[in-house]
Design an enzyme around this catalytic site. Structure first.
Site, PDB file in Angstrom:
ATOM      1  N   ASN A 236      11.075  -4.592  -9.956  1.00 58.10           N
ATOM      2  CA  ASN A 236      10.586  -3.206  -9.863  1.00 58.10           C
ATOM      3  C   ASN A 236      11.335  -2.368  -8.830  1.00 58.10           C
ATOM      4  O   ASN A 236      11.547  -1.173  -9.017  1.00 58.10           O
ATOM      5  CB  ASN A 236       9.078  -3.173  -9.632  1.00 58.10           C
ATOM      6  CG  ASN A 236       8.664  -3.781  -8.320  1.00 58.10           C
ATOM      7  OD1 ASN A 236       9.271  -4.739  -7.854  1.00 58.10           O
ATOM      8  ND2 ASN A 236       7.650  -3.235  -7.709  1.00 58.10           N
TER       9      ASN A 236
ATOM     10  N   GLU B 194       4.544 -12.689  -1.764  1.00 54.41           N
ATOM     11  CA  GLU B 194       4.071 -11.308  -1.946  1.00 54.41           C
ATOM     12  C   GLU B 194       3.832 -11.130  -3.427  1.00 54.41           C
ATOM     13  O   GLU B 194       4.782 -11.191  -4.213  1.00 54.41           O
ATOM     14  CB  GLU B 194       5.131 -10.309  -1.460  1.00 54.41           C
ATOM     15  CG  GLU B 194       5.500 -10.423   0.002  1.00 54.41           C
ATOM     16  CD  GLU B 194       4.369 -10.013   0.922  1.00 54.41           C
ATOM     17  OE1 GLU B 194       3.431  -9.333   0.473  1.00 54.41           O
ATOM     18  OE2 GLU B 194       4.422 -10.389   2.097  1.00 54.41           O
TER      19      GLU B 194
ATOM     20  N   CYS C 151       4.116  -2.383  -6.533  1.00 52.70           N
ATOM     21  CA  CYS C 151       2.960  -3.238  -6.247  1.00 52.70           C
ATOM     22  C   CYS C 151       1.903  -2.478  -5.452  1.00 52.70           C
ATOM     23  O   CYS C 151       0.743  -2.871  -5.434  1.00 52.70           O
ATOM     24  CB  CYS C 151       3.409  -4.468  -5.484  1.00 52.70           C
ATOM     25  SG  CYS C 151       4.345  -4.040  -4.015  1.00 52.70           S
TER      26      CYS C 151
ATOM     27  N   GLU D 162       5.383  -9.968   5.715  1.00 46.80           N
ATOM     28  CA  GLU D 162       6.767  -9.589   5.926  1.00 46.80           C
ATOM     29  C   GLU D 162       6.797  -8.424   6.904  1.00 46.80           C
ATOM     30  O   GLU D 162       5.766  -7.932   7.339  1.00 46.80           O
ATOM     31  CB  GLU D 162       7.396  -9.180   4.586  1.00 46.80           C
ATOM     32  CG  GLU D 162       7.407 -10.298   3.561  1.00 46.80           C
ATOM     33  CD  GLU D 162       8.179  -9.942   2.302  1.00 46.80           C
ATOM     34  OE1 GLU D 162       7.927  -8.873   1.723  1.00 46.80           O
ATOM     35  OE2 GLU D 162       9.042 -10.743   1.904  1.00 46.80           O
TER      36      GLU D 162
ATOM     37  N   THR E 158       1.477 -12.928  -9.325  1.00 48.76           N
ATOM     38  CA  THR E 158       0.590 -13.949  -8.757  1.00 48.76           C
ATOM     39  C   THR E 158       0.737 -15.261  -9.524  1.00 48.76           C
ATOM     40  O   THR E 158       0.725 -16.339  -8.936  1.00 48.76           O
ATOM     41  CB  THR E 158      -0.862 -13.433  -8.796  1.00 48.76           C
ATOM     42  OG1 THR E 158      -0.931 -12.277  -7.956  1.00 48.76           O
ATOM     43  CG2 THR E 158      -1.844 -14.483  -8.307  1.00 48.76           C
TER      44      THR E 158
ATOM     45  N   GLY F 157       6.763 -11.310  -6.394  1.00 47.50           N
ATOM     46  CA  GLY F 157       6.647 -11.282  -7.846  1.00 47.50           C
ATOM     47  C   GLY F 157       5.188 -11.396  -8.237  1.00 47.50           C
ATOM     48  O   GLY F 157       4.292 -11.037  -7.462  1.00 47.50           O
TER      49      GLY F 157
END
Ligand code: NAD
Length: 484
Positions: free
Chosen positions: A152, A250, A285, A464, A230, A228
């Site tokens: 994305n 993440e 996201c 992060e 879940t 990416g």
């Protein structure tokens, strides 16, 4: 029609085809046609990349933070010097408006490199002194690490992982998404232009089930930083658990946007709300896909929001007037339209959009979907529980703060939320009660790269950003010196 561009792996400082010579087709979403081929790498390619990363590790890890910072700045300069080419490539590969790639993706990729260059020279560790002993903590790099990124925000998220890994003294094997491999390949070229030492960064293209799986399972890969879905994150956690690898995951989201009756409904805030729903065709996201509105203003909010959503222009990513471009792939296009059909089947009322958009000219076969607003659905239905990751939002009313928080928290996800209110105390109260890694108050996606970034529940493990990322990419060692 032009022959497809052939993309290469970047292993041990060289641009190479996969050993077996296999390729994957890469599509241009706005025109719905193949325009490139990338290596369909396998375990042998991954093994070669890991071996190169291991060879490069001793020298790279011995560099000082300032020296590594210098390399990251050189990589940033190399991207910056081809800025327009990177912008065009990112837009072409993903279908996102050129203007978005120019304003967000590529500047942020450059910033990631520069930010972690700065962080490398600022990173420090703790000491704990008593009269009897001095304890200090050594923060040591892990070795060769794996970075796996999604489609994305391709270069943005690729550099968000690579930069801290390198800054902390690790060498890297990175696997970009096979759906959007173009800018990662250009980044490899930038590494060569900058004369980055061979093996410090290796880029292996290919499918998750083959190249990705080989990377996560490789015994010499000490940590995996993954962004990416879940579902993939869960598979990586299960596969790597027996090797006790460090993991940063993440993953997906189903983010709530909470609008209280007293929110400041000025033009700028409406603009942010619209962007939070539909930016990058809803494929961020952090996009707010469930908009919860205090009942007193629900009808008024709904009619203005729908009117504004209808006015968003879906068009050729190259057209400066396009607010939304294409979604990333045919499979994703079908998935998003399938979710809209499900929402209808669940009793949702489609207030605007709800269909593919057919464009004329070069984009006639592209994968475009109209911004879609759906009302009348229960918080527990699948549409409100499952990540759609497209230009689709639901609207729902709430009566009070408790109910707003309860609905907001009622999904398996917990990545981000935004809260819109002018009541200061409520903003803080609600922020504390939301099950979410990030809460924006009266704003959205305003990022400070020093802050911890990540999700709770099924949205993420670990954080992060800033020193959190450097801590993840290092191992803490306690050294205790007797002072007696
Ligand atoms: P995905 O999980 O399908 O793929 C992500 C990456 O993992 C790709 O490079 C893929 O090849 C690789 N992969 C797949 N299977 C693998 C395996 N078994 N082993 C190793 N690697 C494997 O996700 P996607 O469709 O590319 O991206 C969309 C998802 O990413 C959405 O769920 C979105 O919410 C999420 N996302 C999360 C964040 C965040 O910061 N939390 C940011 C962006 C995107």
């Amino acid at each position: 029609m032009a022959a497809p561009i052939t993309l290469s792996n970047y292993i041990d400082g060289e641009l190479r085809a996969s050993r077996a010579g296999a390729h994957l087709e890469v599509h241009e979403p706005a025109v719905g046609a193949v325009y490139a081929r990338c290596p369909d790498s396998d375990g042998d390619d991954v093994a070669a990349a890991v071996a190169a990363a291991r060879r490069a590790f001793p020298a790279w890890s011995r560099l000082t933070g300032e020296e590594r910072a210098g390399w990251l700045h050189r990589l940033a300069n190399a991207v910056q010097s081809r800025f327009d080419e990177f912008v065009a490539a990112e837009s072409r590969d993903t279908g996102k408006p050129l203007a978005l790639a120019r304003a967000v993706d590529i500047p942020r990729a450059v910033l990631n490199l520069r930010f972690f260059a700065g962080a490398a020279s600022q990173f420090a560790s703790e000491s704990h002194a008593t009269s009897a002993a001095l304890n200090y903590t050594l923060r040591q790099p892990l070795g060769a690490v794996g970075c796996i990124s999604p489609w994305n925000l391709p270069l943005y998220l690729f550099t968000w992982k690579i930069a801290p890994a390198l800054a902390a003294g690790n060498t890297v094997v990175a696997k970009p998404s096979e759906i959007t491999p173009l800018t990662a390949t250009m980044f490899a070229e930038a590494c060569r232009e900058a004369s980055l030492p061979a093996g410090v960064l290796n880029i292996v293209h290919g499918r998750g089930a083959t190249a990705g799986q080989a990377l996560i399972e490789h015994p010499d890969i000490k940590a995996i930083s993954f962004t990416g879905s879940t579902r993939t994150g869960a598979a990586i956690a299960a596969a790597t658990a027996p090797q006790f690898k460090k993991l940063s995951l993440e993953m997906g989201g189903k983010n709530p946007t909470l609008v209280f009756a007293d929110w400041n409904a000025n033009a700028a805030n409406w603009d942010v709300l619209l962007r939070s729903a539909f930016s990058n065709q809803g494929q961020i996201c952090l996009c707010g896909s469930r908009i919860l509105i205090e009942r007193r203003v629900y009808d008024e909010f709904t009619s203005i929001f729908v009117e504004k959503a209808r006015k968003l222009r879906v068009g050729d990513p190259l057209d400066a007037a396009s607010d939304l471009g294409a979604v990333v792939s045919r499979a994703h296009f079908d998935k998003v339209l399938g979710h809209i059909a499900l929402a209808r089947a669940e009793g949702g009322e489609v207030l605007c959009g709800g269909d593919a958009v057919r464009l004329a000219g070069r984009c006639a076969d592209g994968w475009f979907i109209a911004p879609t607003v759906i009302a009348g659905l229960d918080a527990r239905c699948r549409t409100n529980q499952e990540e759609i990751f497209g230009p689709v939002v639901t609207l729902a009313p709430f009566d009070n703060e408790d109910e707003a928080v309860a609905i907001a928290n009622a999904t398996p996800y917990g990545l981000a939320a935004s809260v819109w209110t002018t009541e200061l105390a409520r903003a803080h109260r609600v922020a504390a009660r939301l099950e979410s890694g990030i809460v924006w108050i009266n704003c959205w996606m305003r990022r400070d790269l020093r802050t911890p970034f990540g999700g709770v529940k099924q949205s993420g493990v670990g954080r992060e950003g800033g020193f959190e990322a450097l801590r993840f990419f290092t191992e803490a060692k306690n050294v205790c010196v007797s002072l007696e």
